[in-house]
Design a protein around this motif. Structure first.
Motif, PDB file in Angstrom:
ATOM      1  N   ALA A  84       0.837  -1.205   0.000  1.00 17.39           N
ATOM      2  CA  ALA A  84       0.000   0.000   0.000  1.00 17.39           C
ATOM      3  C   ALA A  84       0.868   1.250   0.000  1.00 17.39           C
ATOM      4  N   GLY A  85       0.546   2.177  -0.888  1.00 13.13           N
ATOM      5  CA  GLY A  85       1.330   3.404  -0.975  1.00 13.13           C
ATOM      6  C   GLY A  85       0.523   4.531  -1.588  1.00 13.13           C
ATOM      7  N   VAL A  86       1.006   5.743  -1.402  1.00 12.82           N
ATOM      8  CA  VAL A  86       0.328   6.907  -1.955  1.00 12.82           C
ATOM      9  C   VAL A  86       1.365   7.936  -2.377  1.00 12.82           C
ATOM     10  N   SER A  87       1.089   8.614  -3.499  1.00 16.86           N
ATOM     11  CA  SER A  87       1.930   9.723  -3.944  1.00 16.86           C
ATOM     12  C   SER A  87       1.045  10.847  -4.437  1.00 16.86           C
ATOM     13  N   LYS A  88       1.280  12.042  -3.951  1.00 19.03           N
ATOM     14  CA  LYS A  88       0.504  13.220  -4.354  1.00 19.03           C
ATOM     15  C   LYS A  88       1.246  14.065  -5.381  1.00 19.03           C
ATOM     16  N   TYR A  89       2.495  13.698  -5.679  1.00 23.37           N
ATOM     17  CA  TYR A  89       3.298  14.422  -6.668  1.00 23.37           C
ATOM     18  C   TYR A  89       3.280  15.926  -6.417  1.00 23.37           C
ATOM     19  N   GLU A 106       2.461   8.864   6.514  1.00 18.66           N
ATOM     20  CA  GLU A 106       1.614   7.958   7.285  1.00 18.66           C
ATOM     21  C   GLU A 106       1.443   6.610   6.586  1.00 18.66           C
ATOM     22  N   VAL A 107       1.218   6.645   5.271  1.00 19.58           N
ATOM     23  CA  VAL A 107       0.999   5.398   4.526  1.00 19.58           C
ATOM     24  C   VAL A 107       2.325   4.705   4.227  1.00 19.58           C
ATOM     25  N   ASN A 108       3.239   5.429   3.597  1.00 20.79           N
ATOM     26  CA  ASN A 108       4.443   4.814   3.045  1.00 20.79           C
ATOM     27  C   ASN A 108       5.478   4.439   4.102  1.00 20.79           C
ATOM     28  N   TYR A 109       5.534   5.211   5.184  1.00 19.00           N
ATOM     29  CA  TYR A 109       6.502   4.917   6.242  1.00 19.00           C
ATOM     30  C   TYR A 109       5.836   4.306   7.472  1.00 19.00           C
ATOM     31  N   PHE A 110       4.942   5.069   8.109  1.00 22.40           N
ATOM     32  CA  PHE A 110       4.348   4.570   9.344  1.00 22.40           C
ATOM     33  C   PHE A 110       3.470   3.341   9.101  1.00 22.40           C
ATOM     34  N   GLY A 111       2.778   3.296   7.946  1.00 17.60           N
ATOM     35  CA  GLY A 111       1.964   2.118   7.645  1.00 17.60           C
ATOM     36  C   GLY A 111       2.811   0.869   7.548  1.00 17.60           C
ATOM     37  N   THR A 112       3.950   0.980   6.877  1.00 19.86           N
ATOM     38  CA  THR A 112       4.883  -0.147   6.772  1.00 19.86           C
ATOM     39  C   THR A 112       5.419  -0.547   8.140  1.00 19.86           C
ATOM     40  N   LEU A 113       5.753   0.443   8.944  1.00 14.99           N
ATOM     41  CA  LEU A 113       6.263   0.168  10.292  1.00 14.99           C
ATOM     42  C   LEU A 113       5.207  -0.509  11.154  1.00 14.99           C
ATOM     43  N   GLU A 114       3.997   0.032  11.165  1.00 14.21           N
ATOM     44  CA  GLU A 114       2.933  -0.532  12.007  1.00 14.21           C
ATOM     45  C   GLU A 114       2.592  -1.959  11.588  1.00 14.21           C
ATOM     46  N   MET A 115       2.518  -2.203  10.276  1.00 16.98           N
ATOM     47  CA  MET A 115       2.203  -3.549   9.809  1.00 16.98           C
ATOM     48  C   MET A 115       3.300  -4.541  10.196  1.00 16.98           C
ATOM     49  N   THR A 116       4.535  -4.130  10.059  1.00 16.87           N
ATOM     50  CA  THR A 116       5.631  -5.036  10.394  1.00 16.87           C
ATOM     51  C   THR A 116       5.693  -5.287  11.894  1.00 16.87           C
ATOM     52  N   ARG A 117       5.471  -4.260  12.687  1.00 20.91           N
ATOM     53  CA  ARG A 117       5.431  -4.448  14.141  1.00 20.91           C
ATOM     54  C   ARG A 117       4.326  -5.416  14.532  1.00 20.91           C
ATOM     55  N   ALA A 118       3.158  -5.274  13.906  1.00 23.88           N
ATOM     56  CA  ALA A 118       2.024  -6.122  14.255  1.00 23.88           C
ATOM     57  C   ALA A 118       2.237  -7.573  13.837  1.00 23.88           C
TER      58      ALA A 118
END
Length: 248
Positions: A84-89, A106-118
């Protein structure tokens, strides 16, 4: 990792590279795939295939409660694909405000971190498994036209390397996927030529199967770009810095 024995979870599975991961995993004989999307209605076309190995999962990676719920449901996962990722250019200063920059992080960094932690404990309980994080060539070079996206992907690259080190003790394989413009809705605003999603995903899953525990430069076009970058990193960065935001 033997893909035929794996149970995968793919975030952003409803389209683009996420959907390509799902298609290729099915071809390679995966046991089950949790196909995750913020709106499971967007998975309708994918689920119409009728493949019983596909399990829809409502998941917004920026929502801590939904991430925790996913980890409680998908307790058999051995392969986590943080796609999952997002870019607003948008530029860093030319944007009207920092809302897009915060969403990308939030999506590209923290989302990856939260999913991996979980899911790290889930993977550990099944012998280690693997994590695949979708990065970008913009993890290595800055592009003012997509300044805050590039910053989020640079952060995700650094995170991926740290996760690899921390998860090594539990024998979790961690792959970071480096790719240039690809035929997706996100990639469509980038110049041609563009790679196919199948080319990117095929290279990544080949590397996974081979036991790679590193960044994977996916696709011939990405490999050419990476070779040019490694030959003259300052020169490539200087060229990219000429591509300034387009002001309204």
């Amino acid at each position: 990792m033997d893909i035929k024995d794996s149970i995968a979870l793919v975030t952003g599975a409803n389209r683009g590279i996420g959907a390509a991961f799902v298609a290729e995993l099915l071809k390679r004989g995966v046991k089950k795939i949790y196909v995750a999307a913020r709106d499971t209605a967007s998975l309708h076309e994918l689920l119409q295939q009728g493949d019983k190995r596909l399990v829809p999962l409502p998941l917004d990676v920026t929502d801590a409660d939904q991430v925790a719920a996913a980890a409680n449901v998908a307790t058999d996962v051995t392969l986590l694909i943080n796609n999952a990722g997002v870019s607003k250019y948008e530029g860093a200063l030319s944007a009207n405000d920092t809302a897009s920059a915060r969403q990308e992080m939030e999506v590209n960094y923290f989302g990856t971190l939260e999913m991996t932690r979980a899911f790290a404990p889930v993977l550990a309980s099944h012998g280690g498994g693997a994590v695949i994080n979708m990065l970008s060539m913009l993890s290595y070079v800055s592009l003012p036209r997509a300044a805050t996206y590039a910053a989020s992907k640079a952060a995700a690259l650094s995170l991926t390397r740290s996760l690899r080190a921390e998860l090594g003790a539990q024998k979790t394989q961690v792959i970071g996927v480096v790719a240039v413009q690809t035929e997706t809705s996100m990639g469509s605003v980038m110049p041609e030529p563009r790679m196919t999603t199948a080319e990117v995903v095929g290279d990544v899953l080949d590397a996974l199967q081979a036991g790679t525990n590193d960044e994977v430069v996916a696709g011939a076009q990405t490999r050419g770009t990476m070779e040019a970058f490694l030959a003259d990193p300052k020169g490539m960065q200087a060229m990219m810095l000429t591509r300034l935001p387009i002001r309204a």
